[in-house]
Scaffold this motif. Structure first.
Motif, PDB file in Angstrom:
ATOM      1  N   VAL A 117       0.835  -1.206   0.000  1.00 38.33           N
ATOM      2  CA  VAL A 117       0.000   0.000   0.000  1.00 38.33           C
ATOM      3  C   VAL A 117       0.869   1.255   0.000  1.00 38.33           C
ATOM      4  O   VAL A 117       0.589   2.227  -0.724  1.00 38.33           O
ATOM      5  N   ALA A 118       1.935   1.236   0.791  1.00 40.71           N
ATOM      6  CA  ALA A 118       2.838   2.392   0.835  1.00 40.71           C
ATOM      7  C   ALA A 118       3.491   2.617  -0.527  1.00 40.71           C
ATOM      8  O   ALA A 118       3.611   3.760  -0.990  1.00 40.71           O
ATOM      9  N   ILE A 119       3.901   1.527  -1.177  1.00 37.19           N
ATOM     10  CA  ILE A 119       4.525   1.648  -2.500  1.00 37.19           C
ATOM     11  C   ILE A 119       3.524   2.189  -3.514  1.00 37.19           C
ATOM     12  O   ILE A 119       3.831   3.101  -4.290  1.00 37.19           O
ATOM     13  N   LEU A 120       2.305   1.646  -3.510  1.00 38.32           N
ATOM     14  CA  LEU A 120       1.290   2.087  -4.469  1.00 38.32           C
ATOM     15  C   LEU A 120       0.888   3.542  -4.229  1.00 38.32           C
ATOM     16  O   LEU A 120       0.648   4.290  -5.186  1.00 38.32           O
ATOM     17  N   THR A 121       0.826   3.946  -2.979  1.00 42.79           N
ATOM     18  CA  THR A 121       0.488   5.340  -2.675  1.00 42.79           C
ATOM     19  C   THR A 121       1.545   6.278  -3.230  1.00 42.79           C
ATOM     20  O   THR A 121       1.236   7.323  -3.827  1.00 42.79           O
ATOM     21  N   THR A 122       2.812   5.915  -3.046  1.00 37.69           N
ATOM     22  CA  THR A 122       3.906   6.728  -3.584  1.00 37.69           C
ATOM     23  C   THR A 122       3.877   6.738  -5.106  1.00 37.69           C
ATOM     24  O   THR A 122       4.075   7.792  -5.742  1.00 37.69           O
ATOM     25  N   LEU A 123       3.633   5.579  -5.709  1.00 40.30           N
ATOM     26  CA  LEU A 123       3.568   5.504  -7.169  1.00 40.30           C
ATOM     27  C   LEU A 123       2.451   6.383  -7.719  1.00 40.30           C
ATOM     28  O   LEU A 123       2.632   7.076  -8.728  1.00 40.30           O
ATOM     29  N   GLN A 124       1.294   6.374  -7.059  1.00 42.58           N
ATOM     30  CA  GLN A 124       0.187   7.202  -7.524  1.00 42.58           C
ATOM     31  C   GLN A 124       0.563   8.683  -7.502  1.00 42.58           C
ATOM     32  O   GLN A 124       0.262   9.437  -8.428  1.00 42.58           O
ATOM     33  N   THR A 125       1.239   9.095  -6.445  1.00 36.02           N
ATOM     34  CA  THR A 125       1.654  10.500  -6.329  1.00 36.02           C
ATOM     35  C   THR A 125       2.649  10.864  -7.424  1.00 36.02           C
ATOM     36  O   THR A 125       2.538  11.912  -8.073  1.00 36.02           O
ATOM     37  N   GLN A 126       3.634   9.992  -7.647  1.00 32.55           N
ATOM     38  CA  GLN A 126       4.666  10.285  -8.640  1.00 32.55           C
ATOM     39  C   GLN A 126       4.135  10.183 -10.066  1.00 32.55           C
ATOM     40  O   GLN A 126       4.598  10.919 -10.951  1.00 32.55           O
ATOM     41  N   ILE A 127       3.180   9.296 -10.305  1.00 26.80           N
ATOM     42  CA  ILE A 127       2.567   9.213 -11.638  1.00 26.80           C
ATOM     43  C   ILE A 127       1.856  10.518 -11.972  1.00 26.80           C
ATOM     44  O   ILE A 127       1.966  11.041 -13.089  1.00 26.80           O
ATOM     45  N   LYS A 128       1.142  11.063 -11.007  1.00 27.88           N
ATOM     46  CA  LYS A 128       0.462  12.332 -11.228  1.00 27.88           C
ATOM     47  C   LYS A 128       1.464  13.458 -11.465  1.00 27.88           C
ATOM     48  O   LYS A 128       1.272  14.302 -12.345  1.00 27.88           O
ATOM     49  N   ALA A 129       2.560  13.449 -10.699  1.00 30.06           N
ATOM     50  CA  ALA A 129       3.580  14.482 -10.879  1.00 30.06           C
ATOM     51  C   ALA A 129       4.245  14.372 -12.246  1.00 30.06           C
ATOM     52  O   ALA A 129       4.467  15.382 -12.933  1.00 30.06           O
ATOM     53  N   MET A 130       4.553  13.142 -12.680  1.00 27.01           N
ATOM     54  CA  MET A 130       5.184  12.951 -13.978  1.00 27.01           C
ATOM     55  C   MET A 130       4.220  13.261 -15.116  1.00 27.01           C
ATOM     56  O   MET A 130       4.634  13.715 -16.188  1.00 27.01           O
ATOM     57  N   GLU A 131       2.942  13.039 -14.892  1.00 28.64           N
ATOM     58  CA  GLU A 131       1.954  13.391 -15.912  1.00 28.64           C
ATOM     59  C   GLU A 131       1.965  14.895 -16.178  1.00 28.64           C
ATOM     60  O   GLU A 131       1.869  15.338 -17.329  1.00 28.64           O
ATOM     61  N   GLU A 132       2.110  15.668 -15.130  1.00 26.48           N
ATOM     62  CA  GLU A 132       2.202  17.122 -15.295  1.00 26.48           C
ATOM     63  C   GLU A 132       3.466  17.498 -16.058  1.00 26.48           C
ATOM     64  O   GLU A 132       3.451  18.415 -16.891  1.00 26.48           O
ATOM     65  N   GLN A 133       4.559  16.783 -15.798  1.00 22.47           N
ATOM     66  CA  GLN A 133       5.806  17.046 -16.511  1.00 22.47           C
ATOM     67  C   GLN A 133       5.671  16.692 -18.002  1.00 22.47           C
ATOM     68  O   GLN A 133       6.185  17.408 -18.866  1.00 22.47           O
ATOM     69  N   VAL A 134       4.991  15.581 -18.286  1.00 24.82           N
ATOM     70  CA  VAL A 134       4.780  15.183 -19.678  1.00 24.82           C
ATOM     71  C   VAL A 134       4.005  16.265 -20.425  1.00 24.82           C
ATOM     72  O   VAL A 134       4.383  16.676 -21.530  1.00 24.82           O
ATOM     73  N   GLU A 135       2.931  16.730 -19.831  1.00 19.73           N
ATOM     74  CA  GLU A 135       2.102  17.748 -20.477  1.00 19.73           C
ATOM     75  C   GLU A 135       2.875  19.051 -20.661  1.00 19.73           C
ATOM     76  O   GLU A 135       2.749  19.713 -21.704  1.00 19.73           O
ATOM     77  N   ALA A 136       3.687  19.408 -19.672  1.00 21.87           N
ATOM     78  CA  ALA A 136       4.447  20.656 -19.761  1.00 21.87           C
ATOM     79  C   ALA A 136       5.489  20.596 -20.870  1.00 21.87           C
ATOM     80  O   ALA A 136       5.612  21.521 -21.683  1.00 21.87           O
ATOM     81  N   HIS A 137       6.265  19.512 -20.931  1.00 24.00           N
ATOM     82  CA  HIS A 137       7.299  19.395 -21.956  1.00 24.00           C
ATOM     83  C   HIS A 137       6.688  19.222 -23.345  1.00 24.00           C
ATOM     84  O   HIS A 137       7.185  19.786 -24.326  1.00 24.00           O
ATOM     85  N   PHE A 138       5.626  18.442 -23.427  1.00 25.72           N
ATOM     86  CA  PHE A 138       4.981  18.226 -24.721  1.00 25.72           C
ATOM     87  C   PHE A 138       4.405  19.527 -25.266  1.00 25.72           C
ATOM     88  O   PHE A 138       4.488  19.808 -26.464  1.00 25.72           O
ATOM     89  N   GLY A 139       3.844  20.335 -24.389  1.00 29.39           N
ATOM     90  CA  GLY A 139       3.260  21.601 -24.810  1.00 29.39           C
ATOM     91  C   GLY A 139       4.272  22.579 -25.375  1.00 29.39           C
ATOM     92  O   GLY A 139       3.902  23.496 -26.125  1.00 29.39           O
ATOM     93  N   GLN A 140       5.553  22.393 -25.051  1.00 28.02           N
ATOM     94  CA  GLN A 140       6.593  23.287 -25.554  1.00 28.02           C
ATOM     95  C   GLN A 140       7.082  22.899 -26.943  1.00 28.02           C
ATOM     96  O   GLN A 140       7.806  23.663 -27.576  1.00 28.02           O
ATOM     97  N   HIS A 141       6.703  21.713 -27.421  1.00 31.29           N
ATOM     98  CA  HIS A 141       7.211  21.264 -28.720  1.00 31.29           C
ATOM     99  C   HIS A 141       6.414  21.903 -29.854  1.00 31.29           C
ATOM    100  O   HIS A 141       5.174  21.975 -29.793  1.00 31.29           O
ATOM    101  N   PRO A 142       7.075  22.360 -30.909  1.00 32.36           N
ATOM    102  CA  PRO A 142       6.364  23.026 -32.010  1.00 32.36           C
ATOM    103  C   PRO A 142       5.389  22.132 -32.761  1.00 32.36           C
ATOM    104  O   PRO A 142       4.466  22.637 -33.414  1.00 32.36           O
ATOM    105  N   ASP A 143       5.566  20.808 -32.696  1.00 34.81           N
ATOM    106  CA  ASP A 143       4.661  19.890 -33.398  1.00 34.81           C
ATOM    107  C   ASP A 143       3.507  19.411 -32.525  1.00 34.81           C
ATOM    108  O   ASP A 143       2.702  18.578 -32.980  1.00 34.81           O
ATOM    109  N   ALA A 144       3.411  19.910 -31.308  1.00 31.29           N
ATOM    110  CA  ALA A 144       2.393  19.412 -30.383  1.00 31.29           C
ATOM    111  C   ALA A 144       0.986  19.604 -30.944  1.00 31.29           C
ATOM    112  O   ALA A 144       0.133  18.721 -30.821  1.00 31.29           O
ATOM    113  N   GLU A 145       0.738  20.735 -31.574  1.00 32.82           N
ATOM    114  CA  GLU A 145      -0.598  21.012 -32.101  1.00 32.82           C
ATOM    115  C   GLU A 145      -0.981  20.015 -33.196  1.00 32.82           C
ATOM    116  O   GLU A 145      -2.137  19.589 -33.293  1.00 32.82           O
TER     117      GLU A 145
END
Length: 409
Positions: A244-272
């Motif tokens: 449970v502790a591992i899954l709780t941490t994974l859920q938090t980090q997955i959400k954090a990395m999802e924000e990073q994916v969206e941020a970096h992807f949004g900066q690419h000129p081909d994103a649109e």
């Protein structure tokens, strides 16, 4: 021309330098890092003339990423990233004894780029933005895969000592499930959970119809069930707490990395352009961009992109026998993203749905039809990227509709 084979390991590189005739000019074992790359430049410099250019140096290495490869690219050398399977097959051409050594592998890699580089793929010139998208998307997907593995381990553990939990919780990775299992990983403590405790967990997870669900959960957890001896149950409960502790941490980090994916992807000129494709959102679009890269010269045409994607079929022919098969050697991350796109496109695009239905009417299975649809969507994406235009439903499927009308006539 100079040809260099670089057999890399975690802390060192075995390299061999050859001339155009295949004569060995030098061999060395270099340490990983700045000192090692400086020695490699020195070894190459001993055999280059004053007027020679770095592009006259061709290097074969079994990887396309890492600081060492970036340093080679920055020096201006021609770099060929060779698949280890290709290198192994090439080594077998020159001997059947099965002997292998790092120095021998370096020799084989140098030979490969000297004689067969026209058959090899040079390292793509992707931008730093695309490389950043690749880093975060792969990390995000790896975390999701890890969550799936740990969820299955938690399910197996609960099945062996606490089956009521499996009946009570549909999604073991859900926030309310982890909350309640963290508080009560033991059948006895779970049976003592109050309605208020269960209700609070459901509300924190933003569940609907909380009172009815809380009552149902409490009834299931308090029902009689088969169990294990107390000492064994305590051991299982400790295991559940850890999972449970591992899954709780994974859920938090997955959400954090999802924000990073969206941020970096949004900066690419081909994103649109990627976001305009049917079935691609920010996460799937970022994964497809990351695995394809953004080097405009990497794919000569749509067929080359399809071949790299692994969506196009392969043909095996011998004599009168000829069969067409799906490609089983492919980029797992890319083929997964394209498969998800094809499935989502069934709702997002009428043309995609019609194409899928047509394949199904021909007797093709669901997965094969999705693969063919994915192959078609890759071609559409290639056209959009080549022309710098957004996806248009009419333009994308107009040729197909005209072909169907001619066939029907």
């Amino acid at each position: 021309m100079l040809f260099v084979g670089d057999d890399w390991a975690e802390d060192h590189h075995d390299v061999e330098v050859q001339d155009e005739a295949g004569r060995r000019l030098g061999r060395a074992r270099l340490e990983e890092g700045i000192a090692g790359i400086a020695r490699l430049h020195g070894l190459i410099g001993e055999h280059l003339g004053e007027d020679d250019e770095p592009t006259q140096v061709v290097i074969g290495i079994e990887t396309d990423r890492g600081p060492w490869v970036q340093a080679l690219i920055a020096a201006g050398y021609q770099i060929y990233a060779i698949n280890p399977l290709q290198a192994a097959r090439y080594r077998d051409r020159h001997g059947v004894s099965g002997a292998k050594s790092d120095a021998g592998d370096a020799h084989a890699l140098a030979d490969m780029v000297r004689t067969d580089r026209h058959q090899l793929r040079p390292v793509a010139g992707d931008t730093a933005t695309a490389d950043a998208v690749k880093v975060v998307t792969r990390a995000h997907q790896t975390l999701i895969w890890e969550r799936t593995r740990h969820t299955l381990r938690l399910r197996q553990t609960l099945r062996e000592f606490f089956p009521a939990a499996l009946a009570a919780f549909d999604d073991l990775a859900a926030a309310d499930t982890l909350d309640l299992l963290g508080k009560a990983p033991h059948p006895a403590t779970a049976a003592r959970l109050t309605t208020a405790q269960i209700t609070a967990a459901l509300k924190r997870a933003r569940r609907r119809d909380v009172p009815a669900k809380a009552e149902k959960l409490q009834a299931v957890l308090r029902a009689k069930q088969l169990g294990q001896p107390p000492v064994v149950t305590a051991a299982y409960a400790a295991t559940v707490r850890a999972q449970v502790a591992i899954l709780t941490t994974l859920q938090t980090q997955i959400k954090a990395m999802e924000e990073q994916v969206e941020a970096h992807f949004g900066q690419h000129p081909d994103a649109e352009i990627y976001l305009s494709q049917p079935g691609l959102g920010r996460i799937l679009g970022a994964r497809v961009l990351a695995e394809f890269g953004d080097d405009p010269t990497r794919y000569a045409d749509a067929k080359a992109r399809r071949n790299y994607a692994g969506t196009s079929p392969i043909t095996r022919q011998s004599g009168k026998k000829k069969i067409v098969l799906a490609r089983y050697v492919h980029n797992d991350r890319l083929i997964d993203a394209l498969g998800r796109q094809a499935f989502a496109a069934l709702i997002a695009s009428a043309g995609a749905r019609a194409y899928y239905d047509q394949q199904r009417h021909r007797g093709i299975s669901h997965h094969a039809a999705l693969r063919q649809l994915g192959n078609r969507l890759v071609g559409i994406l290639h056209g959009c990227l080549k022309t710098g235009t957004l996806y248009d439903e009419t333009t994308a499927w107009q040729h197909r509709e005209q072909h169907d009308q001619k066939t029907a006539a």
